[in-house]
Design a protein around this motif. Structure first.
Motif, mmCIF file in Angstrom:
data_model
loop_
_atom_site.group_PDB
_atom_site.id
_atom_site.type_symbol
_atom_site.label_atom_id
_atom_site.label_comp_id
_atom_site.label_asym_id
_atom_site.label_seq_id
_atom_site.Cartn_x
_atom_site.Cartn_y
_atom_site.Cartn_z
ATOM 1 N N THR A 279 0.813 -1.227 0.000
ATOM 2 C CA THR A 279 0.000 0.000 0.000
ATOM 3 C C THR A 279 0.837 1.264 0.000
ATOM 4 O OG1 THR A 279 -0.156 -0.101 2.419
ATOM 5 C CG2 THR A 279 -1.947 -1.113 1.165
ATOM 6 N N ASN A 280 2.092 1.183 0.428
ATOM 7 C CA ASN A 280 2.956 2.348 0.386
ATOM 8 C C ASN A 280 3.657 2.485 -0.959
ATOM 9 O OD1 ASN A 280 2.676 3.464 3.084
ATOM 10 N ND2 ASN A 280 3.706 1.617 3.806
ATOM 11 N N ARG A 281 4.161 1.361 -1.493
ATOM 12 C CA ARG A 281 4.916 1.429 -2.747
ATOM 13 C C ARG A 281 4.023 1.564 -3.972
ATOM 14 N NH1 ARG A 281 8.000 -2.048 0.086
ATOM 15 N NH2 ARG A 281 6.900 -3.878 -0.707
ATOM 16 N N LYS A 345 3.889 11.449 2.819
ATOM 17 C CA LYS A 345 2.521 11.483 2.291
ATOM 18 C C LYS A 345 2.118 12.870 1.806
ATOM 19 C CE LYS A 345 -2.153 9.903 3.412
ATOM 20 N NZ LYS A 345 -2.946 9.113 4.370
ATOM 21 N N MET A 396 10.163 6.070 -1.183
ATOM 22 C CA MET A 396 9.111 5.103 -0.895
ATOM 23 C C MET A 396 9.371 3.763 -1.576
ATOM 24 S SD MET A 396 6.779 6.218 1.168
ATOM 25 C CE MET A 396 5.355 5.214 0.787
ATOM 26 N N VAL A 478 -1.270 5.452 1.260
ATOM 27 C CA VAL A 478 0.031 5.605 1.908
ATOM 28 C C VAL A 478 -0.130 5.711 3.428
ATOM 29 C CG1 VAL A 478 2.025 7.132 2.194
ATOM 30 C CG2 VAL A 478 1.152 6.620 -0.090
ATOM 31 N N ARG A 479 0.616 4.877 4.123
ATOM 32 C CA ARG A 479 0.594 4.881 5.591
ATOM 33 C C ARG A 479 1.973 5.158 6.186
ATOM 34 N NH1 ARG A 479 -3.739 5.486 4.494
ATOM 35 N NH2 ARG A 479 -5.616 4.278 4.942
ATOM 36 N N ALA A 480 3.020 5.183 5.361
ATOM 37 C CA ALA A 480 4.382 5.368 5.861
ATOM 38 C C ALA A 480 4.533 6.760 6.468
ATOM 39 C CB ALA A 480 5.384 5.181 4.726
ATOM 40 N N SER A 484 9.668 5.774 8.617
ATOM 41 C CA SER A 484 9.668 4.590 7.756
ATOM 42 C C SER A 484 10.673 4.681 6.626
ATOM 43 C CB SER A 484 8.270 4.381 7.144
ATOM 44 O OG SER A 484 7.288 4.273 8.143
#
Length: 494
Positions: A279-281, A345, A396, A478-480, A484
């Motif tokens: 979900t981040n990449r 983000k 990311m 995005v959650r990072a 991170s």
């Protein structure tokens, strides 16, 4: 290009195990030269394309292949190129890549028709996909001490960022004062010098362990991407609902689905699937595709507008596009600081919207527009937006990636940019031709330049839509946070 960024290196690195350590600064110069050649080769040809098109009699619907062929071959084979460099030998891959790039450039420089030029550009992409990852792998294995590695990567990153600007100016100079062919031929002495310098100076290194190549995955991803690009070009000729367009697009999607199936079962996959399925990449990779489409595909039409409609010389048009590069560089620095303080983000979400505004400002162009009032402000806004996106997007790529897969992850973000450029160029060409045709039909007797501008405006509009779609994806997925991000810096882009 593949950026072989590894995990942080400890202070007790065994430099005596590094065969290139004593000559590491010479090695940096050689790698930097090769990197510059690969980076500038996309923009240098864009500036020369209006003259090349006229000289070789290439039609408007086909001229994009001079850009698309290079980007598609480069992006589709980049992951394999990184594997070959690691397993076959980094020095050997570098030498073969440099020699092949020189030969392909020479063939492009003496091309007598469009097909020969397009084939040569594809050849450049093939060998760039071998040369670029080999160059960075040499750099990564040569500089092991933290401070020296930071210096080396700073030089490498500056060349990656500034190479586009060099290509614009050099392409303009060569086209205006010599001939467009020199935009390709100039690579021959550069590659020859890099080859001659690397042969006696750079020592061979290679990875150990499982060295099996994922050839089925390579074939499937290349066929899939190629079919998608060709399907977009067929849509321009026969329409999006035609059997030709739908057949190639469906075939491309089927090949990519088969690629996923093969990668799930491969013992040594070309691309470990957990890397894109994150979900981040995933938003970063989608952002890379969109940015490649805009930078490689969308801004190609800016070159056409400056030279064909406004009548700028190649050199002046290259200089006129420089504010875009400057704005990207400045905003990337700001985005890096923002990412450290508040996380990636925010700049990743805001950047695409700012860039979309810049593209919408470009839709105000007319046949007799002023560069200072209509084009320049749009380029600055577009560059600021892309710069806000590019820095956190690079970082990311490595969030949550295993150390042994860092090279594949960083290669993927570069490959997606090149593939985005290939797909975007093909798609925007279809949009451009359709818009011109529609405008000519509804405005009989209109000035030819007015018809051209109508096509450019539609391209910039759809490019803005493409970029704007990235922002809600970033916000949702995005959650990072700032903690991170990897400690060893970002991935280098081509």
């Amino acid at each position: 290009m593949t950026t072989d960024v590894r995990s942080p290196v400890s202070a007790d690195d065994r430099q005596h195990d590094n065969p290139n350590h004593d000559r590491r600064w010479l090695v940096l110069c050689i790698v930097a030269l090769a990197q510059l050649m690969v980076v500038l080769d996309s923009t240098i040809v864009s500036i020369a394309l209006p003259q090349a098109q006229q000289g070789l009699g290439i039609g408007d619907a086909d001229r994009h292949w001079a850009v698309t062929a290079y980007a598609l071959a480069f992006g589709a084979l980049l992951l394999l190129g990184g594997r070959i460099a690691d397993f076959w030998g980094r020095k050997r891959s570098f030498l073969v890549g440099a020699a092949g790039f020189a030969v392909a450039s020479a063939l492009g420089g003496i091309a007598q028709n469009g097909s020969q030029l397009f084939a040569a550009r594809a050849g450049q992409g093939v060998f760039a996909a071998l040369l670029a990852p080999a160059a960075l792998a040499i750099l990564t294995t040569t500089f092991v001490a933290k401070k020296e590695r930071a210096t080396a990567f700073a030089v490498y990153g500056a060349i990656s960022g500034g190479g586009a600007a060099v290509g614009l100016l050099l392409g303009g100079l060569l086209t205006e004062y010599l001939d467009w062919r020199w935009c390709l031929l100039v690579n021959v002495p550069i590659a020859a010098f890099a080859f001659a310098a690397a042969a006696p100076i750079v020592a061979e290194t290679r990875a150990h362990g499982d060295t099996a190549y994922d050839l089925p995955g390579t074939v499937l991803v290349a066929l899939g991407l190629g079919a998608l690009v060709y399907g977009c070009t067929e849509a321009e000729k026969f329409g999006w609902a035609s059997a030709q367009a739908l057949g190639f697009i469906a075939g491309g999607l089927a090949a990519l689905a088969a690629f996923v199936f093969v990668e799930r079962r491969a013992t040594n996959p070309l691309l470990p699937l957990y890397i894109p399925w994150n979900t981040n990449r995933a938003p970063a990779l989608l952002g890379s595709v969109a940015m490649g489409a805009v930078l490689i595909g969308g801004t190609l039409y800016l070159t056409f507008y400056l030279q064909i409609v406004l009548g700028m010389s190649p050199f002046v048009s290259g200089a006129a596009a420089l504010p875009l590069t400057v704005a990207i560089t400045l905003a990337a620095g700001i985005a890096t600081q923002l990412s450290v303080r508040v996380g990636p983000k925010l700049p990743m979400a805001v950047g695409p919207l700012v860039a979309a505004v810049g593209l919408l400002l470009l839709t105000r162009i007319e046949v007799d527009s002023s560069y200072a009032t209509r084009v320049l402000p749009a380029l600055i806004v577009l560059g600021l937006g892309l710069g806000l996106l590019i820095a956190p997007m690079q970082n990311m790529a490595l969030v949550g990636v295993r150390d042994q897969d860092a090279g594949a992850a960083s290669a993927l973000v570069n490959a997606t940019m090149q593939v985005g450029g290939a797909l975007g160029t093909a798609l925007f060409t279809t949009i451009y031709v359709a818009a011109k045709s529609g405008y000519a039909g509804s405005h009989p007797g209109a000035h030819p330049f007015a018809t051209e501008v109508s096509g450019y405006i539609d391209v910039f509009t759809w490019a803005a839509v493409l970029l704007a779609l990235i922002s809600p994806i970033v916000v949702l997925l995005v959650r990072a946070d700032k903690d991170s991000l990897p400690a060893e810096g970002a991935v280098g882009l081509h």
